[in-house]
Design a protein around this motif. Sequence first.
Motif, PDB file in Angstrom:
ATOM      1  N   LEU A  95       0.840  -1.200   0.000  1.00 47.74           N
ATOM      2  CA  LEU A  95       0.000   0.000   0.000  1.00 47.74           C
ATOM      3  C   LEU A  95       0.876   1.251   0.000  1.00 47.74           C
ATOM      4  O   LEU A  95       0.685   2.172  -0.801  1.00 47.74           O
ATOM      5  CB  LEU A  95      -0.941   0.001   1.208  1.00 47.74           C
ATOM      6  N   THR A  96       1.851   1.279   0.871  1.00 45.72           N
ATOM      7  CA  THR A  96       2.752   2.423   0.970  1.00 45.72           C
ATOM      8  C   THR A  96       3.543   2.621  -0.315  1.00 45.72           C
ATOM      9  O   THR A  96       3.613   3.733  -0.847  1.00 45.72           O
ATOM     10  CB  THR A  96       3.693   2.251   2.180  1.00 45.72           C
ATOM     11  N   LEU A  97       4.148   1.550  -0.828  1.00 42.16           N
ATOM     12  CA  LEU A  97       4.956   1.672  -2.040  1.00 42.16           C
ATOM     13  C   LEU A  97       4.114   2.153  -3.221  1.00 42.16           C
ATOM     14  O   LEU A  97       4.517   3.052  -3.956  1.00 42.16           O
ATOM     15  CB  LEU A  97       5.614   0.332  -2.380  1.00 42.16           C
ATOM     16  N   GLY A  98       2.942   1.551  -3.396  1.00 43.22           N
ATOM     17  CA  GLY A  98       2.081   1.944  -4.504  1.00 43.22           C
ATOM     18  C   GLY A  98       1.660   3.401  -4.422  1.00 43.22           C
ATOM     19  O   GLY A  98       1.637   4.116  -5.435  1.00 43.22           O
ATOM     20  N   CYS A  99       1.332   3.855  -3.228  1.00 38.14           N
ATOM     21  CA  CYS A  99       0.947   5.267  -3.053  1.00 38.14           C
ATOM     22  C   CYS A  99       2.129   6.183  -3.370  1.00 38.14           C
ATOM     23  O   CYS A  99       1.970   7.197  -4.058  1.00 38.14           O
ATOM     24  CB  CYS A  99       0.442   5.517  -1.634  1.00 38.14           C
ATOM     25  N   LEU A 100       3.319   5.837  -2.900  1.00 42.98           N
ATOM     26  CA  LEU A 100       4.496   6.660  -3.167  1.00 42.98           C
ATOM     27  C   LEU A 100       4.851   6.679  -4.650  1.00 42.98           C
ATOM     28  O   LEU A 100       5.324   7.694  -5.167  1.00 42.98           O
ATOM     29  CB  LEU A 100       5.698   6.157  -2.360  1.00 42.98           C
ATOM     30  N   LEU A 101       4.625   5.563  -5.323  1.00 41.40           N
ATOM     31  CA  LEU A 101       4.954   5.466  -6.744  1.00 41.40           C
ATOM     32  C   LEU A 101       3.864   6.052  -7.647  1.00 41.40           C
ATOM     33  O   LEU A 101       4.012   6.099  -8.858  1.00 41.40           O
ATOM     34  CB  LEU A 101       5.227   4.006  -7.113  1.00 41.40           C
ATOM     35  N   GLY A 102       2.755   6.480  -7.035  1.00 41.05           N
ATOM     36  CA  GLY A 102       1.705   7.138  -7.794  1.00 41.05           C
ATOM     37  C   GLY A 102       0.686   6.220  -8.443  1.00 41.05           C
ATOM     38  O   GLY A 102      -0.068   6.648  -9.320  1.00 41.05           O
ATOM     39  N   LEU A 171       4.109  10.695   4.597  1.00 38.78           N
ATOM     40  CA  LEU A 171       3.588   9.394   4.167  1.00 38.78           C
ATOM     41  C   LEU A 171       2.124   9.231   4.583  1.00 38.78           C
ATOM     42  O   LEU A 171       1.304   8.743   3.809  1.00 38.78           O
ATOM     43  CB  LEU A 171       4.436   8.260   4.730  1.00 38.78           C
ATOM     44  N   THR A 172       1.796   9.655   5.784  1.00 37.99           N
ATOM     45  CA  THR A 172       0.410   9.593   6.256  1.00 37.99           C
ATOM     46  C   THR A 172      -0.492  10.398   5.328  1.00 37.99           C
ATOM     47  O   THR A 172      -1.575   9.945   4.948  1.00 37.99           O
ATOM     48  CB  THR A 172       0.316  10.124   7.700  1.00 37.99           C
ATOM     49  N   GLU A 173      -0.049  11.575   4.928  1.00 40.77           N
ATOM     50  CA  GLU A 173      -0.823  12.431   4.025  1.00 40.77           C
ATOM     51  C   GLU A 173      -0.984  11.780   2.645  1.00 40.77           C
ATOM     52  O   GLU A 173      -2.085  11.776   2.075  1.00 40.77           O
ATOM     53  CB  GLU A 173      -0.119  13.786   3.888  1.00 40.77           C
ATOM     54  N   ILE A 174       0.075  11.238   2.096  1.00 41.80           N
ATOM     55  CA  ILE A 174       0.026  10.602   0.771  1.00 41.80           C
ATOM     56  C   ILE A 174      -0.952   9.430   0.782  1.00 41.80           C
ATOM     57  O   ILE A 174      -1.774   9.282  -0.136  1.00 41.80           O
ATOM     58  CB  ILE A 174       1.437  10.139   0.344  1.00 41.80           C
ATOM     59  N   ARG A 175      -0.887   8.611   1.813  1.00 45.62           N
ATOM     60  CA  ARG A 175      -1.798   7.463   1.884  1.00 45.62           C
ATOM     61  C   ARG A 175      -3.246   7.917   2.092  1.00 45.62           C
ATOM     62  O   ARG A 175      -4.166   7.360   1.500  1.00 45.62           O
ATOM     63  CB  ARG A 175      -1.350   6.499   2.981  1.00 45.62           C
ATOM     64  N   ALA A 176      -3.457   8.925   2.918  1.00 47.58           N
ATOM     65  CA  ALA A 176      -4.817   9.436   3.153  1.00 47.58           C
ATOM     66  C   ALA A 176      -5.409  10.016   1.870  1.00 47.58           C
ATOM     67  O   ALA A 176      -6.591   9.790   1.559  1.00 47.58           O
ATOM     68  CB  ALA A 176      -4.804  10.492   4.256  1.00 47.58           C
ATOM     69  N   GLN A 177      -4.615  10.739   1.106  1.00 47.90           N
ATOM     70  CA  GLN A 177      -5.094  11.301  -0.166  1.00 47.90           C
ATOM     71  C   GLN A 177      -5.456  10.183  -1.137  1.00 47.90           C
ATOM     72  O   GLN A 177      -6.472  10.277  -1.835  1.00 47.90           O
ATOM     73  CB  GLN A 177      -4.038  12.223  -0.776  1.00 47.90           C
ATOM     74  N   ALA A 178      -4.653   9.136  -1.197  1.00 47.75           N
ATOM     75  CA  ALA A 178      -4.947   8.009  -2.089  1.00 47.75           C
ATOM     76  C   ALA A 178      -6.237   7.317  -1.678  1.00 47.75           C
ATOM     77  O   ALA A 178      -7.070   6.971  -2.527  1.00 47.75           O
ATOM     78  CB  ALA A 178      -3.780   7.021  -2.087  1.00 47.75           C
ATOM     79  N   ARG A 179      -6.432   7.134  -0.383  1.00 45.27           N
ATOM     80  CA  ARG A 179      -7.677   6.521   0.107  1.00 45.27           C
ATOM     81  C   ARG A 179      -8.887   7.408  -0.189  1.00 45.27           C
ATOM     82  O   ARG A 179      -9.946   6.929  -0.557  1.00 45.27           O
ATOM     83  CB  ARG A 179      -7.585   6.246   1.603  1.00 45.27           C
ATOM     84  N   GLN A 180      -8.719   8.709  -0.020  1.00 45.51           N
ATOM     85  CA  GLN A 180      -9.821   9.637  -0.292  1.00 45.51           C
ATOM     86  C   GLN A 180     -10.202   9.580  -1.770  1.00 45.51           C
ATOM     87  O   GLN A 180     -11.383   9.512  -2.108  1.00 45.51           O
ATOM     88  CB  GLN A 180      -9.420  11.055   0.105  1.00 45.51           C
ATOM     89  N   ARG A 181      -9.214   9.616  -2.662  1.00 44.04           N
ATOM     90  CA  ARG A 181      -9.500   9.534  -4.104  1.00 44.04           C
ATOM     91  C   ARG A 181     -10.180   8.201  -4.445  1.00 44.04           C
ATOM     92  O   ARG A 181     -11.077   8.144  -5.259  1.00 44.04           O
ATOM     93  CB  ARG A 181      -8.219   9.680  -4.917  1.00 44.04           C
ATOM     94  N   ALA A 182      -9.761   7.124  -3.781  1.00 40.39           N
ATOM     95  CA  ALA A 182     -10.344   5.801  -4.055  1.00 40.39           C
ATOM     96  C   ALA A 182     -11.780   5.710  -3.573  1.00 40.39           C
ATOM     97  O   ALA A 182     -12.573   4.938  -4.111  1.00 40.39           O
ATOM     98  CB  ALA A 182      -9.514   4.713  -3.387  1.00 40.39           C
ATOM     99  N   GLY A 183     -12.139   6.502  -2.586  1.00 40.83           N
ATOM    100  CA  GLY A 183     -13.501   6.474  -2.052  1.00 40.83           C
ATOM    101  C   GLY A 183     -14.480   7.319  -2.844  1.00 40.83           C
ATOM    102  O   GLY A 183     -15.675   7.257  -2.618  1.00 40.83           O
ATOM    103  N   GLU A 184     -13.948   8.092  -3.783  1.00 38.85           N
ATOM    104  CA  GLU A 184     -14.812   8.949  -4.583  1.00 38.85           C
ATOM    105  C   GLU A 184     -15.627   8.124  -5.563  1.00 38.85           C
ATOM    106  O   GLU A 184     -15.192   7.063  -5.999  1.00 38.85           O
ATOM    107  CB  GLU A 184     -13.957   9.978  -5.340  1.00 38.85           C
ATOM    108  N   PRO A 185     -16.815   8.583  -5.940  1.00 41.19           N
ATOM    109  CA  PRO A 185     -17.633   7.861  -6.922  1.00 41.19           C
ATOM    110  C   PRO A 185     -16.856   7.608  -8.211  1.00 41.19           C
ATOM    111  O   PRO A 185     -16.046   8.438  -8.628  1.00 41.19           O
ATOM    112  CB  PRO A 185     -18.808   8.813  -7.184  1.00 41.19           C
ATOM    113  N   GLY A 186     -17.079   6.447  -8.789  1.00 46.08           N
ATOM    114  CA  GLY A 186     -16.418   6.089 -10.031  1.00 46.08           C
ATOM    115  C   GLY A 186     -15.060   5.461  -9.837  1.00 46.08           C
ATOM    116  O   GLY A 186     -14.335   5.221 -10.785  1.00 46.08           O
ATOM    117  N   SER A 187     -14.682   5.180  -8.587  1.00 45.63           N
ATOM    118  CA  SER A 187     -13.363   4.612  -8.341  1.00 45.63           C
ATOM    119  C   SER A 187     -13.415   3.109  -8.086  1.00 45.63           C
ATOM    120  O   SER A 187     -12.466   2.558  -7.579  1.00 45.63           O
ATOM    121  CB  SER A 187     -12.688   5.320  -7.161  1.00 45.63           C
TER     122      SER A 187
END
Length: 189
Positions: A95-102, A171-187
């Motif tokens: 999870l961490t690596l994927g978020c860091l790698l975009g 890192l906490t911010e990057i992972r939280a942003q990725a989770r937020q984007r994933a929770g958006e409709p259409g994800s």
Amino acid sequence: MSPALGGPMHAAALTSPARLWSAGEVLARPGPVPAAPGVYGWHFTKAPSPSLPAEQLLYVGITPRHMANRTSTQNLRTRVRYHFRGNAEGSTLRLTLGCLLGFELRRVGSGKRMTFGKDGEADLTRWMAEHARVCWVEHREPWTVESDLITRLDLPLNLDQNRHNNFHARLTEIRAQARQRAGEPGSLA
């Protein structure tokens, strides 16, 4: 089996190991990783973020976790192999690596499960095969040394018990942003 892992000598076994193992070696049968409890450390030939160094220990994990009411079936072999070929839902390292790698984190199905989807997980697996290297130390009760190692070592990819690390907030911010984007409709994956 190590009598005590928290000391400097055993921390050195993770920071400056005699040998680092690649995905190909770890996933081979029978493979070098013992089916035993212990601590494992991840090094990367290429850092997953420009803010991090390459060629040094960035993450430590333990297996099994301490369970008061049942026995875990996890061991070094199952856990290390899973990190190399599993998915972000079952591996905080992935999870961490994927978020860091975009890579795009995606909600799977109608639940809260999140992965990088089939293609993203495959891309992450390839990146790890090329750049991730692992070492390990057997230990009967690895949960007894985890806190000491996280306090003693500079482990920017560990979040749990690691608020003192300079990379923790980012890192906490990057992972939280990725989770937020994933929770958006259409994800949905």
